[in-house]
Design an enzyme around this catalytic site. Structure first.
Site, short mmCIF file in Angstrom:
data_model
loop_
_atom_site.label_atom_id
_atom_site.label_comp_id
_atom_site.label_asym_id
_atom_site.label_seq_id
_atom_site.Cartn_x
_atom_site.Cartn_y
_atom_site.Cartn_z
N SER A 23 -3.96 -1.03 -5.81
CA SER A 23 -4.61 -1.82 -4.32
C SER A 23 -4.56 -3.40 -5.04
O SER A 23 -5.11 -3.84 -5.93
CB SER A 23 -6.38 -1.71 -4.32
OG SER A 23 -6.59 -2.45 -3.55
N ASP B 76 -0.27 14.87 3.18
CA ASP B 76 -1.45 14.37 3.84
C ASP B 76 -0.68 13.13 4.95
O ASP B 76 0.06 12.43 4.47
CB ASP B 76 -2.41 13.68 2.88
CG ASP B 76 -3.24 12.45 3.47
OD1 ASP B 76 -3.82 12.84 4.56
OD2 ASP B 76 -3.39 11.57 2.75
N ARG C 233 -20.96 -1.03 -10.36
CA ARG C 233 -20.78 -2.41 -10.99
C ARG C 233 -21.29 -3.35 -10.05
O ARG C 233 -20.33 -3.53 -8.93
CB ARG C 233 -19.51 -2.76 -11.59
CG ARG C 233 -18.74 -1.72 -12.48
CD ARG C 233 -19.52 -1.89 -14.05
NE ARG C 233 -18.85 -0.83 -15.04
CZ ARG C 233 -19.39 0.20 -15.51
NH1 ARG C 233 -20.66 0.40 -15.02
NH2 ARG C 233 -18.80 0.96 -16.36
N GLU D 122 -19.30 5.49 -11.33
CA GLU D 122 -19.69 4.07 -11.77
C GLU D 122 -20.17 3.25 -10.65
O GLU D 122 -19.43 3.05 -9.59
CB GLU D 122 -18.85 3.51 -12.77
CG GLU D 122 -17.44 3.25 -12.25
CD GLU D 122 -16.57 2.43 -13.38
OE1 GLU D 122 -17.12 1.81 -14.29
OE2 GLU D 122 -15.23 2.18 -13.00
N HIS E 3 -10.05 2.15 -1.20
CA HIS E 3 -10.13 2.13 0.25
C HIS E 3 -10.90 0.58 0.09
O HIS E 3 -11.92 0.41 0.95
CB HIS E 3 -11.15 3.13 1.00
CG HIS E 3 -10.15 3.85 2.13
ND1 HIS E 3 -10.56 4.02 3.47
CD2 HIS E 3 -8.52 3.84 2.12
CE1 HIS E 3 -9.61 4.41 4.20
NE2 HIS E 3 -8.52 4.21 3.38
N SER F 127 -4.76 7.67 12.11
CA SER F 127 -5.86 8.33 12.65
C SER F 127 -6.30 9.64 11.64
O SER F 127 -5.14 10.04 10.96
CB SER F 127 -5.54 9.43 13.95
OG SER F 127 -6.05 8.33 15.17
N HIS G 283 0.70 -0.98 -0.09
CA HIS G 283 0.09 0.08 0.06
C HIS G 283 0.73 1.56 -0.04
O HIS G 283 0.58 2.31 -0.67
CB HIS G 283 -0.72 -0.03 1.04
CG HIS G 283 -1.92 0.96 0.99
ND1 HIS G 283 -2.93 0.61 0.39
CD2 HIS G 283 -2.15 2.29 1.86
CE1 HIS G 283 -3.99 1.67 0.37
NE2 HIS G 283 -3.38 2.88 1.53
#
Length: 603
Positions: free
Chosen positions: A480, A236, A139, A137, A72, A281, A32
């Site tokens: 991912s 971030d 699916r 989208e 995610h 967090s 990740h």
């Protein structure tokens, strides 16, 4: 951490790693964070723009668009509401960190059924922070029974002279962490997101908990800091928390850091130093600045009801030193931490385009989902959800389009060509709203690259080849992997997010008209660019165009109803991969490709 990487770590350190080092490297060298299996493929992609937390692409002399898509998936499988909500929060902060005000959210959801928690998580978070969710989208297929895919794209507008880099630039700078207080939620979230869902870390303790109201305050506070010229670099605090943000900021600048964990604002007083270091967090940012500017940064954070602290100093030596109350917690070379081992790539040579079988995903009315989203907040949504690409206005005459698109139904049959065609169809959708394609952000959703490395190679090679074919480069992206359950993988699902430049005053909306099927019911690659020229010509002439892989869906029909329109068509039969569009016009299209009139749209 995989055993082979543990051996590499021991060799590089020249000793056994400590407990804290094992925690830190298992996060930073996770798939990740580290992109071990995809990094060498990513280096081969045609690139564009200014790259940092998100990709930034120039729109005109005054504005650029920061945009990125991220997954995610694992958190949403375990805890749908918070998994999806924090996916929105994280991608918003990636865009924000570039100095951009977030202006649009787009999603791509693949599930076995509509999971209410996922939809509510996206809706509640996006609606609460005042950023419109303008499309996406949906699916539905049993192929995603245990591994729902929650991919969220965010875009933001930034003035060209206000761009923020994502690195430290000189010794003597400091790193301020501000936003929400740090707790235990999300510890090892990154490493959990890098393994089979039946792995030992698959618990709710790995899931972050979102607070959209803190995020709204974070957005306003950060943009005020940028306006006042206080921000010299930003990151971030997403996967890997304080560890990832601080180490990446200095590693990119070829520098080092001394990190003081006892200065990180906490909401749980008994946290261990290593927990503070890797907690994920939410609603936190790291800002690189000078010591004198840090005082004002902390003032602004406090004015916005946020916590903050000067947690690190930037040093010349490329060392990452972590202290807790002056006690040494960890000290390692920063570049070792920030650069995970890279797996070798597998060469892939595509075969002929196959004759695809029809693999139907369940037909659903996506309006039932996206009507829970506020797509009009900010009043800049020109073309609403339901027809394909969304068009967003920037005050004045500037505008941009966004679309997300995937073709897992084709890719499960031929990974290379299914992925390739998804890129081509994204170009069609962008051209259909009168936009010029500028750049791609992509999310590589894949099963286990250790079990099937050839499939990952097929997907990444197709992305590279399709970008080169279309002339649309990559600005940002996300991978991912390990989307498996008890070893069974999802279909290879590359989600394309495409950005376009468009004049919002020229965007055509649907109205009463004749309807024409334009193009071919099958697919031949050499015809694609001819189809693009046709779409551009017809859009420029004022035709409304649908460029859908399914020609017309329930969602389209319901969206026409929202405009007070009834659609009456006799659709032509097309193959799963085709080159046909629907054109809504009063006059017969004068084009060089097949045209058939198939119905009408009336009030």
């Amino acid at each position: 951490m995989k055993l082979r990487y543990l051996d590499i770590l021991k060799r590089e350190l020249g000793r056994e790693p400590t407990f804290v080092e094992l925690q830190a490297f298992s996060v930073m060298w996770s798939e990740h964070c580290g992109y071990s299996h995809t990094k060498k493929y990513i280096k081969k992609l045609p690139k564009t723009g200014f790259e940092g937390n998100a990709g930034v692409v120039n729109l005109d002399d005054y504005y650029s668009i920061a945009f990125k898509i991220e997954s995610h998936n694992h958190p949403s499988a375990i805890e749908p509401y918070n998994g999806a909500a924090t996916g929105v929060g994280g991608i918003i902060r990636d865009v924000l960190a570039m100095g951009a005000r977030p202006t649009a959210i787009f999603d791509s959801l693949h599930m076995a059924r509509i999971i209410d928690g996922i939809i509510e998580g996206i809706a509640d978070y996006g609606n609460s922070i005042g950023v419109p969710t303008v499309g996406g989208e949906l699916r539905i297929s049993p192929l995603y029974e245990h591994n729902p895919l929650v991919n969220v794209l965010a875009a933001g507008v930034v003035r060209n002279d206000m761009l923020v880099d994502s690195k430290a630039t000189r010794p003597g700078q400091v790193i301020v962490v501000f936003g929400g207080a740090t707790g235990r939620d999300g510890i090892h979230g990154a490493s959990f997101a890098s393994e089979d869902l039946t792995g030992e870390k698959a618990t709710k303790l790995s899931i972050q908990v979102g607070d959209p109201f803190a995020e709204k305050m974070l957005i306003e506070a950060f943009l005020k800091m940028v306006e006042e010229g206080l921000v010299e670099g930003a990151q971030d605090l997403g996967a890997g928390g304080v560890l990832s943000a601080t180490s990446e900021l200095v590693a990119k600048g070829g520098l080092g850091a001394i990190v003081h964990l006892d200065r990180v604002p906490l909401r749980e007083p008994d946290m261990e130093p290593w927990e503070i270091l890797i907690s994920e967090s939410q609603e936190r940012m790291a800002v690189v600045t000078s010591p004198e500017k840090a005082v004002r940064i902390l003032e602004i954070a406090k004015e916005h009801l946020l916590f903050g602290g000067v947690v690190a100093e930037v040093i010349k030596d490329p060392i990452y030193r972590v202290l807790y109350k002056d006690q040494l917690v960890m000290e390692v070379p920063v570049q070792l931490l920030a650069n995970a081992p890279e797996e070798e790539i597998v060469e892939y040579k595509p075969g002929e385009i196959p004759k695809f079988d029809t693999l139907k995903f369940e037909e659903v009315n996506a309006r039932e989902v996206f009507e829970q989203y506020d797509h009009m907040v900010g009043t800049d949504t020109v073309l609403p959800p339901g027809f394909g690409a969304a068009v967003m206005r920037i005050k004045g005459n500037s505008g941009y389009s966004l679309v997300t698109h995937s073709r897992a139904d084709l890719a499960i049959q031929d990974t290379y060509w299914g992925t390739f065609i998804a890129v081509l169809e994204s170009v069609r959708k962008t051209l259909a709203v009168g936009a010029t394609p500028l750049a791609i952000t992509n999310c590589v959703n894949y099963g286990d690259p250790d079990v099937d490395p050839a499939g990952l190679s097929a997907m990444m090679t197709a992305l590279k080849d399709a970008c080169e074919f279309s002339g649309v480069p990559v600005a940002s992206g996300n991978a991912s992997l390990y989307n498996t359950y008890r070893g069974k993988p999802i279909p290879p699902t590359l989600v394309v997010g495409m950005l376009g430049r468009v004049d919002p005053q020229k965007v055509v909306k649907p109205g009463p008209s004749r309807v024409f099927a334009v193009g071919w019911p099958d697919f031949e690659l050499e015809r694609e660019k001819e189809l693009w020229k046709v779409i551009k010509k017809l859009a420029d002439e004022g035709s409304f165009i649908l460029a859908s892989s399914h020609l017309l869906t329930k969602t389209h029909v319901e969206s026409f109803k929202e405009f007070g329109l009834k659609i009456d068509l006799k659709l032509l039969k097309v193959e799963p991969a085709h080159q046909m569009i629907l054109v809504f016009s009063e006059k017969t299209p004068a084009v060089s490709v097949p045209v058939r009139e198939i119905g009408t749209v009336s009030r």
